[in-house]
Design a protein around this motif. Structure first.
Motif: not given
Length: 359
Positions: A260, A233, A229, A264, A266
């Motif tokens: 994700v 992230v 990642v 990117d 979250l």
């Protein structure tokens, strides 16, 4: 509150008698602690490797009282232990970690997602559902498809059903037997990751590297870690885990599962207030694994080094998968973990294997 670090030979009580309790007990024993397991199964995986076990329902106050008297600190291995049992133990003067507050919030998916949003953590849109009318109203807001889950309990894909058209709503609602539920909007994610993290009594926080998870049939199949990642992230995931730990005033190890999205971003999927399946890779991939870290945290010891030593792929062994143990145990650069369960029925977690992919 633990007033001072536990000394060698102190006794740790664990509510829960499954494979997570087994591996916690093994870690505690290696650090010089005695372990008492409390759970309903006489022939449990955890009891097999522990000094003593108390076999009773989690609500048995007489046995809880004896546990409180005999243990220097008490913890738990899974989130479906009644929060009221932790309150009872605390009332008897026991030191309990994590707290009943953490358990009470994470046991209810509506409370959990509301907690996340209150602490600036994004989630999918969600709607409490207590009736079929509630479900129809929620579906009109969430759009289709959407996922209906029980608010409490349910794991490994159990207690949930996808709804792809309004016509499916009545059957979906009935399939959960009228239990209080939550409707979650579909998350268009590219992959799922998790971060396992720990917090001590002194507020110190340490996070493990990110793991990337792959599920089959709603059950975790593999975790690859450290995941590939971006630094951004990784940093955000660790910040989310730290916010959860501090918001819950948590002591011990927990896992935060994250979606994700494209770009990117979250979103929090779930908080697991315990050591976690997606953290099993740490047993061979980190200097201090998640089980030792949890024991260190609740015992008031310094938290261990969470640096990765290598890249690991953890694979769950479900049902009859465990019958291949002769071949699995012969694999180079791998390590087999067997949970001591007798019945390898389909979907049951019987063990796992960690395979080193690169050093």
């Amino acid at each position: 509150m633990l007033k001072s670090p536990l000394s060698l030979g102190a006794t740790i009580g664990i509510l829960g008698d499954g494979q997570l309790g087994r591996m916690l007990s093994q870690a505690a024993s290696r650090l010089g602690f005695k372990v008492v397991i409390f759970g309903p199964d006489k022939e449990s995986p955890a009891a097999q490797v522990s000094l003593a076990s108390k076999v009773a329902a989690y609500t048995d106050e007489a046995v809880l009282a004896r546990l409180a008297e005999s243990c220097d600190v008490i913890t738990f291995e899974f989130e479906n232990v009644p929060a009221s049992s932790l309150d009872y133990l605390t009332g008897k003067g026991a030191v309990v970690a994590p707290s009943s507050k953490a358990l009470r919030i994470t046991q209810d998916r509506v409370l959990e997602k509301s907690f996340a949003r209150d602490h600036g953590i994004g989630t999918v849109d969600f709607y409490p559902v207590d009736s079929l009318d509630d479900l129809y109203a929620a579906l009109r807001q969430s759009g289709l498809p959407a996922l209906l889950k029980t608010r409490r309990e349910g794991y490994d894909g159990k207690g949930q059903v996808w709804i792809r058209s309004l016509d499916e709503a009545p059957a979906a609602y009935d399939s959960l037997n009228g239990r209080p539920s939550i409707l979650e909007a579909k998350a268009s994610f590219t992959r799922e990751i998790s971060v396992v993290a720990a917090r001590g009594w002194d507020g110190q926080v340490k996070t493990f590297p990110i793991g990337e998870n792959h599920h089959v049939g709603g059950i975790l199949s593999t975790t690859l870690a450290p995941a590939n990642v971006s630094p951004a992230v990784s940093a955000e995931a660790h910040d989310i885990a730290k916010a959860v730990l501090e918001g819950l005033d948590y002591v011990g190890v927990l896992a935060v599962e994250l979606f994700v999205l494209d770009g990117d971003a979250l979103l929090l999927n779930e908080i697991a207030p315990r050591v976690h399946n997606s953290g099993h890779w740490t047993q061979d991939g980190c200097w201090c694994d998640q089980f030792e870290q949890h024991i260190r945290a609740v015992a008031g010891w310094p938290l261990g080094d969470t640096s990765a030593r290598c890249t690991i792929e953890m694979t769950n062994l479900l049902g009859a998968d465990i019958l291949a143990w002769p071949d699995l145990s012969a694999e180079p650069a791998s390590r087999l973990y067997v949970y001591g369960k007798d019945d390898p029925r389909p979907g049951r977690k019987m063990g796992h294997i960690n395979r080193i992919k690169s050093v």
